[in-house]
Write an enzyme that holds these catalytic residues in place. Structure first.
Site, mmCIF file in Angstrom:
data_model
loop_
_atom_site.group_PDB
_atom_site.id
_atom_site.type_symbol
_atom_site.label_atom_id
_atom_site.label_comp_id
_atom_site.label_asym_id
_atom_site.label_seq_id
_atom_site.Cartn_x
_atom_site.Cartn_y
_atom_site.Cartn_z
ATOM 1 N N ARG A 163 134.058 24.305 124.224
ATOM 2 C CA ARG A 163 132.642 23.910 124.269
ATOM 3 C C ARG A 163 131.862 24.783 125.244
ATOM 4 N NH1 ARG A 163 132.478 20.813 128.969
ATOM 5 N NH2 ARG A 163 134.460 19.846 129.499
ATOM 6 N N HIS B 274 147.863 24.189 137.534
ATOM 7 C CA HIS B 274 146.428 23.994 137.286
ATOM 8 C C HIS B 274 145.784 23.394 138.521
ATOM 9 C CE1 HIS B 274 142.857 23.744 134.831
ATOM 10 N NE2 HIS B 274 142.681 22.485 135.195
ATOM 11 N N HIS C 164 141.190 24.652 129.157
ATOM 12 C CA HIS C 164 141.108 23.205 129.017
ATOM 13 C C HIS C 164 141.026 22.881 127.530
ATOM 14 C CE1 HIS C 164 139.003 23.239 133.174
ATOM 15 N NE2 HIS C 164 140.199 22.706 133.342
ATOM 16 N N ASP D 14 145.360 19.691 139.476
ATOM 17 C CA ASP D 14 143.997 19.698 138.944
ATOM 18 C C ASP D 14 142.959 19.355 140.006
ATOM 19 O OD1 ASP D 14 141.856 19.805 137.255
ATOM 20 O OD2 ASP D 14 142.447 18.131 135.992
ATOM 21 N N HIS E 111 145.782 19.856 129.823
ATOM 22 C CA HIS E 111 145.514 18.472 129.439
ATOM 23 C C HIS E 111 146.043 18.192 128.031
ATOM 24 C CE1 HIS E 111 143.326 18.021 133.090
ATOM 25 N NE2 HIS E 111 142.355 18.848 132.726
ATOM 26 N N ARG F 170 131.855 14.293 136.672
ATOM 27 C CA ARG F 170 131.519 15.705 136.595
ATOM 28 C C ARG F 170 130.237 16.023 137.367
ATOM 29 N NH1 ARG F 170 130.316 19.059 131.052
ATOM 30 N NH2 ARG F 170 128.531 17.647 131.086
ATOM 31 N N GLU G 32 140.559 17.410 126.481
ATOM 32 C CA GLU G 32 140.731 16.464 127.589
ATOM 33 C C GLU G 32 140.058 15.129 127.271
ATOM 34 O OE1 GLU G 32 139.967 16.199 132.439
ATOM 35 O OE2 GLU G 32 139.275 17.937 131.304
#
Length: 453
Positions: free
Chosen positions: A212, A62, A236, A324, A273, A85, A239
């Site tokens: 989502r 990943h 994902h 990641d 995750h 983010r 997480e």
């Protein structure tokens, strides 16, 4: 990638769960191991000597290559995953096909220096910042493939469907370049990429960014795309607790249950995750044969939490590892943290054997990337391996029979001396043979990105 037959001699090698001395490894022009001969006291004539401990090449299951530009910046001050983010979006907005190729080339070369031979790139930066396609709709994906080729790594390009900002929310301004608008439009573009790239060095798989970011009605489209091509499928999953809470509010179930109900889980699927799971979630993942990719360094850095690694293992889910966001690129650190997280959770030691940790760092990751013939030093396997020095301040002083234990206890990426991919000597004596000055390339690419308007 042009390959020729080559003979290597490993001073020590990890074969079938034990450390064997003096192992000759013959490779052919197809990039596979053709012969394995242990017990040779000296290198055969013409063999390339690999002093130290040789293990199967590590698989980074990943990766988000562009996150490497955040190293150092995202560790300043107090914050959460959600504030981190925002910085990630800022970097994503600056990428062009040329700047992404330059950055990924250097990041993939850093991976080779860390002993990684195969990488799974979870790729969702598809279009121009305003969401309009490039003249070549897959310009960004092709840039990543070129970067991996230049760095000498095998690549599984996980083309990612990303259609929403959250449950019931359209993409925001900084997410427009991630979205194809509909799942069918994503599938058409990803199919073109698959047809352009798939081969021995590059595999194209699929990814659902998260439940989502892809409406429930669109999940089956991605699942079918992957199934029709027998391709890896990643997502994902759980997480953050907020994702679980939002999913329950929107659908009345956990993200894992939603994924299962829409056909996403199965032996070709890897959940990334999987930090915050219920008992039922663990049963769904393990019962379907879904692998789980843990990224302990990133999960620690972003304060995500400690995933239920041992419970997933005990239930039957294969475990693999990823770097990641590239807080560090170090497979040994990730493997060590897999055990370390369980120690912190339980107050006990010894949850994973050295063989299990090496499998998570190697064979299981290769399988998750659609390369089940990787991660073994055996006849017919991919000729991908890495050699760790046993004479550094971190690794010296341990008997040869415990070389793996020494490497897992204290070794780092700095102890990697050789990396061989498809029989090709990519890193030799700690120097990348295709890009001798990787730090300079990283600095140039990251500096240019930070200066971009």
């Amino acid at each position: 990638m042009s390959l020729t037959a080559q003979l290597y001699w490993a001073e020590l090698a990890w074969l079938d769960g034990t450390v064997e001395p003096g192992v000759a490894l013959a490779t052919d022009a197809s990039g596979r191991i053709t012969e394995v001969h242990p017990g040779l006291a000296a290198p055969p004539v013409g063999a390339v000597a690999l002093p130290g401990l040789t293990v199967p090449g590590f698989a980074n299951a990943h990766s988000h290559a562009f996150h490497r530009a955040l190293r150092g910046l995202s560790q300043v001050g107090g914050a959460t995953f959600w504030t981190w983010r925002e910085g990630m979006y800022d970097i994503a907005a600056r990428l062009t096909p040329a700047s992404y190729a330059a950055l990924a080339r250097a990041v993939f070369a850093e991976m080779a220096l860390a002993g990684i031979t195969s990488v799974g790139e979870f790729h969702y930066v598809h279009h121009r910042p305003d969401g309009t396609p490039y003249d070549e709709p897959n310009a960004m994906g092709l840039a990543l493939a070129t970067a991996a080729r230049d760095a000498g790594l095998r690549l599984t390009l996980l083309d990612t469907c990303y259609l929403a900002a959250g449950f019931g929310s359209p993409p925001g301004p900084r997410q427009l370049r991630f979205s194809d608008g509909t799942a069918d439009a994503w599938a058409d573009r990803a199919a073109a990429l698959h047809d352009q790239l798939s081969g021995p060095a590059v595999r194209v798989g699929a990814a659902v960014h998260s439940v989502r970011a892809v409406p429930a009605a669109a999940l089956a489209t991605v699942a079918r795309w992957a199934a029709d091509r027998d391709a890896p499928l990643h997502l994902h999953l759980s997480e953050q607790p907020a994702e679980n809470d939002d999913c329950r509010r929107a659908h009345g179930v956990t993200p894992t249950r939603l994924a299962a109900d829409h056909g996403l889980l199965g032996p070709r699927t890897t959940a990334v995750h999987a930090t915050h799971l219920t008992d039922e979630d663990i049963g769904l993942l393990a019962g379907s044969g879904t692998a789980v990719c843990l990224c302990p360094t990133t999960e620690r850095d972003l304060a995500d939490g400690i995933g239920p690694a041992a419970r997933l293992r005990d239930a039957g889910s294969p475990l693999c590892l990823g770097t990641d966001s590239h807080t560090v690129i170090d497979p040994l650190a990730e493997a060590r943290a897999l055990e370390g997280g369980e120690r912190l959770r339980t107050g006990r030691r010894g949850h994973f054997t050295p063989a299990e940790l090496l499998r998570a760092a190697g064979a299981a990751g290769h399988a998750a990337l659609g390369r089940p013939d990787g991660g073994r030093l055996a006849t017919g396997a991919l000729a991908d391996f890495t050699t760790l020095a046993l004479d550094t301040v971190r690794t010296t002083g341990c008997p040869p029979a415990l070389a793996v234990e020494a490497a897992l206890a204290a070794g780092t990426a700095a102890d990697v001396r050789h990396t061989v991919v498809a029989g090709r000597h990519i890193v030799r004596d700690g120097v990348h043979q295709l890009m001798p000055d990787v730090p300079r390339l990283l600095d140039r690419a990251i500096t240019a990105l930070h200066r971009a308007a």
